[in-house]
Scaffold this active site. Structure first.
Site, short mmCIF file in Angstrom:
data_model
loop_
_atom_site.label_atom_id
_atom_site.label_comp_id
_atom_site.label_asym_id
_atom_site.label_seq_id
_atom_site.Cartn_x
_atom_site.Cartn_y
_atom_site.Cartn_z
N ARG A 39 -4.80 10.35 4.01
CA ARG A 39 -3.74 11.30 4.26
C ARG A 39 -2.61 11.21 3.22
NH1 ARG A 39 0.54 13.04 6.85
NH2 ARG A 39 0.21 14.79 8.22
N LYS A 65 0.85 -1.21 0.00
CA LYS A 65 0.00 0.00 0.00
C LYS A 65 0.87 1.25 0.00
CE LYS A 65 -1.57 1.62 4.06
NZ LYS A 65 -1.31 3.02 4.37
N ASN A 66 1.86 1.27 0.91
CA ASN A 66 2.62 2.51 1.08
C ASN A 66 3.63 2.75 -0.04
OD1 ASN A 66 1.14 3.09 3.29
ND2 ASN A 66 2.68 2.47 4.79
N ASP A 101 4.57 0.28 11.97
CA ASP A 101 3.35 -0.34 11.42
C ASP A 101 3.18 -1.80 11.86
OD1 ASP A 101 2.78 2.03 10.21
OD2 ASP A 101 3.47 1.44 8.23
N ASP A 103 -4.75 12.59 12.42
CA ASP A 103 -5.54 11.37 12.25
C ASP A 103 -5.44 10.56 13.53
OD1 ASP A 103 -3.06 10.21 12.18
OD2 ASP A 103 -3.09 9.75 10.05
N1 EPU Z 1 6.89 14.46 10.53
C1 EPU Z 1 6.99 15.80 10.83
N2 EPU Z 1 7.11 16.69 9.81
C2 EPU Z 1 7.12 16.32 8.50
C3 EPU Z 1 6.99 14.94 8.20
C4 EPU Z 1 6.89 14.04 9.23
O1 EPU Z 1 6.98 16.19 12.00
O2 EPU Z 1 7.24 17.19 7.63
C5 EPU Z 1 6.76 13.48 11.63
C6 EPU Z 1 5.39 12.85 11.68
O3 EPU Z 1 4.48 13.65 12.39
C7 EPU Z 1 5.67 11.51 12.34
C8 EPU Z 1 7.08 11.17 11.87
O4 EPU Z 1 7.65 12.40 11.39
O5 EPU Z 1 5.70 11.66 13.73
C9 EPU Z 1 7.12 10.09 10.80
O6 EPU Z 1 6.45 10.54 9.67
P1 EPU Z 1 6.78 10.02 8.18
O7 EPU Z 1 6.76 11.23 7.30
O8 EPU Z 1 8.02 9.20 8.20
O9 EPU Z 1 5.54 9.10 7.90
P2 EPU Z 1 4.42 9.26 6.80
O10 EPU Z 1 5.03 9.47 5.45
O11 EPU Z 1 3.39 10.21 7.27
C10 EPU Z 1 4.46 6.69 6.22
C11 EPU Z 1 3.44 5.60 6.11
C12 EPU Z 1 2.98 5.19 7.49
C13 EPU Z 1 4.20 4.72 8.28
C14 EPU Z 1 5.26 5.84 8.31
C15 EPU Z 1 6.54 5.42 9.01
C16 EPU Z 1 2.35 6.05 4.03
C17 EPU Z 1 1.12 6.43 3.32
N3 EPU Z 1 2.30 6.06 5.34
O12 EPU Z 1 3.80 7.79 6.84
O13 EPU Z 1 2.08 4.10 7.31
O14 EPU Z 1 3.80 4.40 9.58
O15 EPU Z 1 5.59 6.23 6.97
O16 EPU Z 1 7.07 4.29 8.43
O17 EPU Z 1 3.35 5.71 3.40
C18 EPU Z 1 0.23 2.74 7.80
O18 EPU Z 1 0.44 2.17 6.72
O19 EPU Z 1 -0.56 2.28 8.66
C19 EPU Z 1 0.96 3.98 8.09
C20 EPU Z 1 0.56 4.84 9.00
#
Ligand code: EPU
Length: 418
Positions: A89, A17-18, A302, A113
């Site tokens: 998101r 998915k991701n 995850d 979320d």
């Molecule tokens: N963060 C910031 N500022 C930013 C970006 C991120 O503070 O500009 C913080 C976030 O608030 C969080 C942390 O950094 O606390 C990690 O965020 P990251 O950007 O790495 O995660 P994401 O891209 O929002 C993706 C996956 C998540 C997975 C995380 C970590 C997708 C769609 N989502 O989220 O997947 O947990 O990376 O591996 O790719 C899931 O599949 O259930 C899921 C939540």
């Protein structure tokens, strides 16, 4: 579902998915027809397809072929509306490609979320370094640039998956060289990089902490196979361990799950790496295992709820530390309804294993919490009813039929809402 069944047999893992959602966004970078293969049949793919249609693309998701074709026109609309972004998101991943293609992107701010607040500051700062302007107006992030973006040097405060993707996809057609330091190294990031390179992008350092991108004028469409879903594979691995079962997870890649599989071995499981999958077996009560979530190659957040479920019936006590999403422990209140003994304090949870859990009605609040509750329900005595199954549908395709084939007693009572 009625707990107490040992799961045994084979399952097939499809694409991640991701990864696929970002690959669909990356398709926007090239005019013409992109085909993605090994696409999971999950709700988020439909939502992303709808978002791309609104931007002007023609999108066809062929479930029977596990494929998506995306016809990208010469001129795209550049607005991603709130009604779709609020449902998923990950819609934010169109930001970088739209800015690169249209020199403008208006993307609704996703807000918080159920797993935390999830900022966008690193996405925005990165785009500004590439010469864009970005303002927050009326709930939208409005980004634009005068002509092509320009290469720049960016060092991320934290290896954010989303920020790495946004900046990478914006930089591939920027003028000049971009160096992004402290990037995320998840297999899904490697997958996107490989697709971009096939499209004609020049990206070096793939899989390391520093990406060096030499911008090219344009990219061309490709056919790309989505990387296997390591989180779905990891969930099946825990299912084998928690039910003292024997599951062969076809298509899973052990090298993407190293720490999680090591934890299962410590818990007492036998893990065998096969040419095209992983076999996980367990024949005794699991031992409790401590977990600390970290960016890849650390233990994945995850899989944290699934391992809390495992620890809930393990022998001993485990300390689980969540370093990525502050609200991910919310689900332990639901797990407590099944009799689990979990105490949380900030980003730590102490799980004291109990010999048995007892079935009860519970609510899934996000995808992985839902997976954790399904695993706990598999071993809880009596009937567990899980509400909010639509969350689980967002990340796991065909979960219930697969569970039934492996021996679980589980039925679905309502169709998912679209
Ligand atoms: N963060 C910031 N500022 C930013 C970006 C991120 O503070 O500009 C913080 C976030 O608030 C969080 C942390 O950094 O606390 C990690 O965020 P990251 O950007 O790495 O995660 P994401 O891209 O929002 C993706 C996956 C998540 C997975 C995380 C970590 C997708 C769609 N989502 O989220 O997947 O947990 O990376 O591996 O790719 C899931 O599949 O259930 C899921 C939540």
């Amino acid at each position: 579902m009625v707990g107490g069944c040992r799961l045994e047999g084979r399952v097939q893992v499809t694409g991640a998915k991701n990864s696929v959602l970002k690959l669909m966004a990356a398709a926007l970078l090239a005019e013409g027809t992109t085909t993605l293969l090994n696409v999971p049949d999950i709700l988020d793919v439909e939502i992303m397809g709808e978002l791309l249609r609104r931007l002007g693309c023609t999108v066809e998701h062929r479930v029977e072929a596990s494929s998506v074709t995306i016809e990208v026109p010469a001129t795209l609309d550049h607005r991603a509306d709130y009604d779709l972004v609020r449902r998923m998101r990950a819609s934010i991943c169109v930001l970088g490609p739209l800015l690169a293609r249209c020199q403008a992107a208006d993307v609704a701010l996703p807000g918080g979320d159920n797993i935390g607040s999830r900022g966008l500051d690193m996405h925005i700062e990165g785009l500004i370094r590439l010469g864009a302007t970005a303002v927050n107006e009326h709930g939208y992030l409005i980004a634009s640039s005068q002509g092509r973006l320009t290469g720049g040097e960016i060092s991320l405060d934290f290896p954010s998956v989303g920020a790495t993707e946004t900046i990478l996809m914006a930089a591939v057609t920027a003028d000049g060289r971009t160096v992004i330091d402290n990037v995320a190294r998840e297999p899904e990031i490697v997958d996107i990089c490989e697709m971009l390179v096939a499209m004609g992008a020049r990206v070096a350092g793939i899989g390391t902490s520093t990406l060096v991108i030499d911008g090219v004028e344009s990219l061309h469409p490709v056919t790309h196979v989505t990387v296997a879903d390591r989180i779905v594979a990891g969930t099946w691995a825990v299912a084998a361990a928690i039910t003292r079962g024997d599951i062969t997870i076809m298509g899973a890649r052990a090298e993407h799950l190293q720490i999680a599989l090591e934890k299962l071995v410590i818990a007492g499981a036998r893990v065998d790496e096969l040419p095209d999958g992983i076999r996980v077996r367990m024949d005794a009560r699991p031992q409790a295992v401590d977990i600390v979530t970290l960016p890849y190659p650390g233990f994945p957040t995850d899989l944290q709820p699934q391992f809390i479920a495992l620890n809930a019936i393990a022998d001993g006590a485990a300390l689980v530390t969540e370093n990525l999403f502050e609200a991910r422990f919310r689900f332990v209140q639901e797990l407590a309804r099944l009799g689990a003994d979990v105490r949380t304090d900030g980003h730590h949870a102490l799980v004291r294993g109990r010999p048995r859990l007892s079935g009860a009605p519970v609510e899934a609040t996000d995808i992985r919490a839902g997976a954790g509750l399904v695993l706990a329900g598999l071993v809880a005595e009596g009937t567990t009813t899980i509400y909010g199954v639509s969350h689980i549908d967002r990340g796991y395709c065909g979960l219930i039929p697969d569970l039934v084939r492996l021996g679980a007693r589980i039925t679905r009572q309502h169709e998912p809402e679209l």
